[in-house]
Design a protein around this motif. Structure first.
Motif, short mmCIF file in Angstrom:
data_model
loop_
_atom_site.label_atom_id
_atom_site.label_comp_id
_atom_site.label_asym_id
_atom_site.label_seq_id
_atom_site.Cartn_x
_atom_site.Cartn_y
_atom_site.Cartn_z
N HIS A 106 1.19 -0.21 2.94
CA HIS A 106 0.14 -0.74 3.70
C HIS A 106 -1.16 -1.06 3.06
O HIS A 106 -1.66 -2.22 3.19
N ASP A 107 -1.66 0.01 2.48
CA ASP A 107 -2.75 -0.16 1.58
C ASP A 107 -2.61 -1.40 0.43
O ASP A 107 -3.92 -2.13 0.48
N ALA A 108 -1.62 -1.51 -0.06
CA ALA A 108 -1.47 -2.60 -1.27
C ALA A 108 -1.39 -3.89 -0.55
O ALA A 108 -1.84 -4.96 -1.14
N PHE A 109 -0.62 -3.94 0.47
CA PHE A 109 -0.09 -5.20 0.95
C PHE A 109 -0.22 -5.56 2.52
O PHE A 109 0.20 -6.60 2.78
N ARG A 110 -0.96 -4.79 2.99
CA ARG A 110 -1.34 -5.34 4.62
C ARG A 110 -3.00 -5.17 4.61
O ARG A 110 -3.57 -4.53 4.33
N LYS A 111 -3.29 -6.39 5.28
CA LYS A 111 -4.80 -6.62 5.74
C LYS A 111 -4.93 -5.48 6.66
O LYS A 111 -4.43 -5.53 7.68
N ASP A 112 -6.37 -4.81 6.34
CA ASP A 112 -6.70 -3.91 7.46
C ASP A 112 -5.51 -2.89 7.98
O ASP A 112 -5.12 -2.81 9.05
N ALA A 118 7.25 10.59 3.34
CA ALA A 118 7.45 9.34 3.78
C ALA A 118 6.18 8.58 4.29
O ALA A 118 6.21 7.35 4.11
N GLY A 119 5.50 9.38 5.16
CA GLY A 119 4.37 8.87 5.45
C GLY A 119 3.42 8.11 4.57
O GLY A 119 2.76 7.16 4.41
N LYS A 120 3.47 8.93 3.44
CA LYS A 120 2.58 8.43 2.33
C LYS A 120 3.04 7.24 1.70
O LYS A 120 2.49 6.18 1.48
N SER A 121 4.54 6.92 1.79
CA SER A 121 5.14 6.03 1.32
C SER A 121 4.67 4.56 2.35
O SER A 121 4.64 3.52 1.83
N CYS A 122 4.76 4.69 3.49
CA CYS A 122 4.25 3.88 4.34
C CYS A 122 2.80 3.38 4.03
O CYS A 122 2.80 2.09 3.90
N LYS A 123 2.04 4.27 4.18
CA LYS A 123 0.65 4.11 3.64
C LYS A 123 0.28 3.32 2.51
O LYS A 123 -0.65 2.43 2.34
N ALA A 124 1.11 3.85 1.43
CA ALA A 124 0.67 3.00 0.04
C ALA A 124 1.22 1.66 0.27
O ALA A 124 0.34 0.82 -0.31
#
Ligand code: ASC
Length: 128
Positions: free
Chosen positions: A122-128, A114-120
């Protein structure tokens, strides 16, 4: 649903903040920082599962401005954003199911995924 774009931004940020809080309660147990309590894990995972359904309606057209770290890709690549959202929702549903079994190893594994899916997302769609 939202009167103004800034209301949508505030709503989605609030939901994601609360979701992160409850996810973190599970993480503390998955990482051994606090003792595992199956009931607490299950309650928090159920909250995360419910909350995971809420943010995405608040990423409508025109909500790309103001106090947000949302990247333009959310609106230019909506299919990919939807896919990332659905992946996260699927993983937190699995986390909730794992937590209901009361098995710490299952919780750890599902928490990691689940944490990986949060991060993925964020990495693709959130600045910083
Ligand atoms: C959290 C939280 C996130 C995710 C992410 C996982 O607890 O608030 O956004 O985990 O950091 O990599």
């Amino acid at each position: 649903q939202f009167q103004k774009a800034e209301d949508a931004v505030k709503y989605r940020k609030s939901v994601l903040t609360v979701m992160g809080h409850h996810f973190g309660r599970i993480g503390a147990m998955a990482n051994g920082r606090v003792p595992f309590d199956a009931q607490v894990a299950a309650d928090n995972a159920a909250l995360v599962e419910t909350l995971s359904k809420l943010p995405f309606v608040a990423f409508g057209e025109g909500t790309d401005k103001g106090e947000t770290r949302a990247k333009p890709d959310i609106w230019t690549d909506q299919a990919k954003f939807k896919q990332a959202a659905e992946k996260m929702q699927a993983e937190v549903a699995k986390l909730s199911a794992a937590a209901k079994t009361g098995n710490l190893d299952s919780v750890k594994e599902a928490f990691g995924a689940a944490g990986k899916s949060c991060k993925a997302c964020h990495d693709a769609f959130r600045k910083d």
